[in-house]
Design a protein around this motif. Structure first.
Motif, PDB file in Angstrom:
ATOM      1  N   CYS A  18     156.948 125.866 139.757  1.00 34.24           N
ATOM      2  CA  CYS A  18     155.579 125.328 139.783  1.00 34.24           C
ATOM      3  C   CYS A  18     154.578 126.391 140.233  1.00 34.24           C
ATOM      4  O   CYS A  18     153.477 126.499 139.670  1.00 34.24           O
ATOM      5  CB  CYS A  18     155.505 124.114 140.710  1.00 34.24           C
ATOM      6  SG  CYS A  18     156.453 122.687 140.134  1.00 34.24           S
ATOM      7  N   ILE A  28     158.433 119.313 134.044  1.00 36.81           N
ATOM      8  CA  ILE A  28     158.023 118.975 135.403  1.00 36.81           C
ATOM      9  C   ILE A  28     157.216 120.101 136.034  1.00 36.81           C
ATOM     10  O   ILE A  28     156.239 119.855 136.747  1.00 36.81           O
ATOM     11  CB  ILE A  28     159.257 118.627 136.264  1.00 36.81           C
ATOM     12  CG1 ILE A  28     158.812 118.179 137.660  1.00 36.81           C
ATOM     13  CG2 ILE A  28     160.226 119.780 136.372  1.00 36.81           C
ATOM     14  CD1 ILE A  28     159.941 117.611 138.482  1.00 36.81           C
ATOM     15  N   SER A  30     148.300 119.911 140.272  1.00 35.04           N
ATOM     16  CA  SER A  30     147.892 120.567 141.520  1.00 35.04           C
ATOM     17  C   SER A  30     146.771 121.570 141.300  1.00 35.04           C
ATOM     18  O   SER A  30     146.328 122.222 142.242  1.00 35.04           O
ATOM     19  CB  SER A  30     149.096 121.268 142.167  1.00 35.04           C
ATOM     20  OG  SER A  30     149.537 122.349 141.381  1.00 35.04           O
ATOM     21  N   ALA A  41     154.841 119.278 147.617  1.00 33.34           N
ATOM     22  CA  ALA A  41     153.401 119.168 147.832  1.00 33.34           C
ATOM     23  C   ALA A  41     152.940 120.031 149.001  1.00 33.34           C
ATOM     24  O   ALA A  41     151.873 120.646 148.952  1.00 33.34           O
ATOM     25  CB  ALA A  41     153.028 117.705 148.072  1.00 33.34           C
ATOM     26  N   ALA A  97     150.203 117.397 143.505  1.00 35.02           N
ATOM     27  CA  ALA A  97     151.604 117.811 143.347  1.00 35.02           C
ATOM     28  C   ALA A  97     152.554 116.644 143.606  1.00 35.02           C
ATOM     29  O   ALA A  97     153.530 116.451 142.873  1.00 35.02           O
ATOM     30  CB  ALA A  97     151.907 118.970 144.288  1.00 35.02           C
ATOM     31  N   ASN A 110     157.623 112.287 137.768  1.00 36.14           N
ATOM     32  CA  ASN A 110     158.786 112.885 137.113  1.00 36.14           C
ATOM     33  C   ASN A 110     160.092 112.529 137.818  1.00 36.14           C
ATOM     34  O   ASN A 110     161.101 113.191 137.635  1.00 36.14           O
ATOM     35  CB  ASN A 110     158.628 114.408 137.052  1.00 36.14           C
ATOM     36  CG  ASN A 110     157.663 114.844 135.968  1.00 36.14           C
ATOM     37  OD1 ASN A 110     158.043 114.960 134.814  1.00 36.14           O
ATOM     38  ND2 ASN A 110     156.411 115.087 136.342  1.00 36.14           N
ATOM     39  N   VAL A 130     153.436 119.318 137.249  1.00 34.01           N
ATOM     40  CA  VAL A 130     153.097 119.451 138.672  1.00 34.01           C
ATOM     41  C   VAL A 130     152.016 120.520 138.863  1.00 34.01           C
ATOM     42  O   VAL A 130     151.059 120.328 139.624  1.00 34.01           O
ATOM     43  CB  VAL A 130     154.347 119.772 139.510  1.00 34.01           C
ATOM     44  CG1 VAL A 130     153.957 120.141 140.942  1.00 34.01           C
ATOM     45  CG2 VAL A 130     155.303 118.589 139.524  1.00 34.01           C
ATOM     46  N   ALA A 148     159.601 115.593 146.850  1.00 35.86           N
ATOM     47  CA  ALA A 148     158.215 115.623 146.358  1.00 35.86           C
ATOM     48  C   ALA A 148     157.249 115.998 147.477  1.00 35.86           C
ATOM     49  O   ALA A 148     156.284 116.751 147.264  1.00 35.86           O
ATOM     50  CB  ALA A 148     157.844 114.264 145.764  1.00 35.86           C
ATOM     51  N   ALA A 176     152.443 113.975 140.720  1.00 36.95           N
ATOM     52  CA  ALA A 176     153.090 114.466 139.499  1.00 36.95           C
ATOM     53  C   ALA A 176     154.603 114.547 139.672  1.00 36.95           C
ATOM     54  O   ALA A 176     155.364 114.230 138.751  1.00 36.95           O
ATOM     55  CB  ALA A 176     152.525 115.838 139.133  1.00 36.95           C
ATOM     56  N   ALA A 177     155.039 114.977 140.863  1.00 32.27           N
ATOM     57  CA  ALA A 177     156.480 115.061 141.118  1.00 32.27           C
ATOM     58  C   ALA A 177     157.121 113.679 141.101  1.00 32.27           C
ATOM     59  O   ALA A 177     158.189 113.478 140.509  1.00 32.27           O
ATOM     60  CB  ALA A 177     156.732 115.750 142.455  1.00 32.27           C
TER      61      ALA A 177
END
Length: 701
Positions: free
Chosen positions: A185, A103, A111, A366, A348, A355, A107, A362, A351-352
């Motif tokens: 991240c 993850i 991003s 972000a 971000a 996952n 992420v 999330a 992608a979060a």
């Protein structure tokens, strides 16, 4: 107007004084409005340039910072930048991603890729208006599209790890999964973004395919030597630090030589000196080096934050003229902000969510990944040095860096309110410690090697309560002030991990007594605040500490027990001895009918049962006190406690329990004394309820 060397020196001195004053004032103002101090200092640098000072009558910016003085300020600024990049590298700790590799990488990649792509796309719209670079001497240079687009893409992709970590630490979010994920991240983002920037600088600086290949080849060789040869050698710093117990001038000199030497090598290679300083920070020892790194950060920040970085902000601010932005420029600023914010946030967040990160978490992730801060200024200055960002584009991008960083804290409070955060912190800590609904004793350890007796006493205070658990905790008191630019969070977490490892040995001692155990380590300026937080999250019934714990260094007096602390607080004075020693003498308790006295009676009874020794009742003076003591004794006997009148004891007590405020008298100065401060539950129950609780082996509701 030209000045001689003496005049230039005088100008530099007065400029530094002005810069320090304005930077510190703006830094304090920023903190008061909930922003990192460094953001106030960045704004101070902008205000000392054409934006404010130059807009006043008399061209005050040119009067205060003449053209022939600025190169000297530039040298100081670059030195500050080198030290900052070393601190950024020192903060990078990829152990954050352990267990979160998939993850964190996905992420971070999202991003970077989305904002980079949007930045390049935006460059196609803006390049024609910003394709000429004007030098200080008035000469011009055409800006190629490739260099312009690449720098725009990288500038949109960066996340400032130090500022992000500071925001997380100040809100306590590093204790919850969302905060740890954000750190992971950002750490991956840092490594990827700086590697990408190094490639971009090589492309722009080389000007040919063969030149780019040569620069990248030497860069790879340099990195391999640093990681495979220099990094193992630096482990000697940890050995010497452990031997001397402090950071010596020679050790700091080795660090400084490494920083400056690495910076020089990468400048010679052709990628820029900041990458050498960054790599040297990355290869600094991590294992067993938490205290060493804390001292290095503390020493370097004293010079960097107070003096050198504010000069960098001013040098940056001298190239920023907000007043020169026209209507078209405002439109461009709107596009830049839209791309910068949306690219990071959407990348971000998407992608979060892919996952399976919950929507609120999330969103918080972000928002945090949009933090750019001082790191963005480093990239923008590189763009200006490489002549790919003209003055107006430089100004617009600096404004973007300030806006995206300043908005982070307010937006984070909006998407992750304090009430939700506190709930999640409590849940995360209970889950991390493996706590369940049970009678809970929190024992605060000062020195894991010497406090085995204190942990043994915590097990005794459980008595016959079931189910029951003991939480062994240590709060590592911060000896250095919080760093202002670096977050210091990485070194803090390493110290906490070391403390947790030491506590697990004591946890084994608890489990040997047949009780469930867990450990919790913290790092804090305010130890009692951390204990209060832990007591609340663990739903503690008893908090056990040594006398004098929580006092400032060198202070004397009574242990400061904060009001409203959840659980009955027990302060121990005297030596406890080795755990498991027998035979043990009886437990003695001072009788008192108030809340403190009821709490003391309950804990004394539990210690008596836990140790399987008699309980001695010290009755007060007068017939009424004697009758009350006799009634209490009968109730305790029915509960299974072996009660012996004080005058009939055939051995000295091994433990004396007294309510807070009572006059304690002991026939043996070596007898440990427990001073009991009643908790909320003790205050709410009367003597009958206290005795009933002892009888049932569980606190009444």
């Amino acid at each position: 107007m030209n000045h001689d060397v003496a005049e230039i020196t005088a100008y530099v001195f007065i400029d530094l004084a002005v810069i320090i004053v304005v930077a510190r004032l703006m830094g304090r103002l920023a903190v008061k409005v909930g922003q990192p101090a460094v953001m106030g200092e960045i704004i101070a640098g902008i205000l000392l340039g054409p934006t404010l000072l130059g807009a006043l009558p008399g061209n005050l910016d040119e009067l205060l910072f003449p053209e022939d003085v600025r190169p000297y300020l530039q040298v100081l600024a670059q030195l500050g930048l080198v030290l900052f990049m070393f601190l950024v590298g020192l903060e990078v700790d990829l152990s954050f991603i352990r267990g979160r590799e998939r993850i964190a990488v996905s992420v971070s990649m999202a991003s970077i890729i989305l904002p980079f792509s949007l930045g390049v796309l935006l460059a196609t719209l803006l390049h024609t208006r910003h394709d000429v670079f004007t030098r200080a001497d008035g000469s011009t240079q055409m800006i190629g599209f490739a260099g312009f687009a690449l720098f725009m893409g990288v500038a949109m992709s960066i996340t400032a790890f130090p500022v992000l970590a500071r925001i997380l630490a100040e809100r306590g979010m590093h204790r919850i999964p969302t905060g740890v994920l954000a750190l992971a991240c950002a750490a991956v983002d840092d490594v990827l973004a700086w590697a990408l920037l190094a490639v971009v600088v090589a492309v722009v600086a080389a000007g040919s395919v063969s030149g780019v290949f040569l620069i990248l080849l030497w860069s790879v060789i340099f990195a391999l030597v640093m990681f495979l040869v220099v990094k193992p050698l630096l482990q000697q710093l940890v050995t010497r630090y452990e031997r001397f117990g402090r950071l010596t001038p020679e050790m700091l000199a080795v660090v400084l030589i490494g920083i400056l030497g690495s910076a020089w090598i990468t400048e010679e290679i052709g990628i820029h000196f900041i990458f050498g300083a960054f790599i040297f920070g990355v290869i600094m020892p991590r294992k067993g080096a938490a205290k060493l790194n804390h001292e290095v950060i503390d020493r370097l920040e004293q010079v960097s934050v107070l003096l050198l970085l504010p000069v960098f902000f001013v040098v940056t601010g001298l190239g920023v003229d907000v007043g020169a932005i026209d209507l078209a420029g405002l439109g461009e600023l709107g596009l830049i902000l839209l791309v910068a914010i949306a690219g990071k946030f959407i990348g971000a967040f998407a992608a979060a969510r892919a996952n399976r990160v919950p929507r609120r978490q999330a969103s918080a992730l972000a928002v945090l990944m949009n933090t750019r801060g001082l790191t963005e200024l480093v990239i923008l200055n590189l763009g200006r040095e490489n002549e790919v960002l003209d003055d107006q584009m430089f100004t617009l991008m600096v404004i973007m860096a300030v806006v995206t960083t300043v908005m982070t804290s307010p937006l984070l409070h909006l998407v992750y309110p304090d009430r939700v955060l506190q709930r999640d912190i409590a849940a995360a800590e209970r889950a991390a410690m493996g706590l369940e609904e049970a009678y809970t004793v929190v024992v605060v350890v000062e020195d894991p090697k010497k406090d085995a007796g204190l942990v043994d006493l915590a097990c005794d205070l459980v008595g016959r309560e079931t189910p029951a658990q003991v939480v062994v905790t240590r709060v590592v008191k911060r000896t250095q002030a919080k760093p202002e630019v670096a977050s210091g969070l990485g070194a803090d977490l390493m110290l906490m991990a070391t403390a947790a490892g030491e506590l697990r040995q004591l946890a084994g001692q608890v489990e040997a007594r047949g009780l469930k155990s867990s450990v919790a380590s913290r790092f804090s300026d305010d130890p009692w605040a951390e204990i209060a937080d832990l007591a609340a999250s663990s739903d503690a019934d008893v908090v056990l500490v040594r006398s004098g714990w929580g006092l400032p260094e060198g202070a004397t007096g009574e242990t400061p027990v904060p009001p409203g602390l959840q659980g009955t607080v027990v302060v121990v004075s005297g030596e406890l001895g080795e755990p498991g020693l027998s035979p043990r003498g009886p437990v003695s308790v001072v009788q008192d009918g108030d809340a403190h006295g009821r709490a003391a009676l309950r804990l004394a009874a539990q210690a008596s049962m836990g140790r399987s020794v008699p309980l001695l009742l010290q009755a007060g003076d007068g017939r009424r006190a004697e009758r009350r003591a006799a009634g209490v004794a009968d109730s305790l006997r029915r509960a299974g406690v072996l009660v012996v009148p004080d005058e009939e004891a055939d051995a000295l007590p091994s433990l004396l329990v007294a309510p807070a405020g009572a006059a304690v008298t002991s026939s043996d100065d070596l007898t440990p004394v427990l001073v009991v401060h009643a908790g909320t539950a003790d205050s709410d129950r009367d003597m009958d309820e206290t005795l009933a609780g002892i009888s049932s082996g569980a606190a009444p509701a």
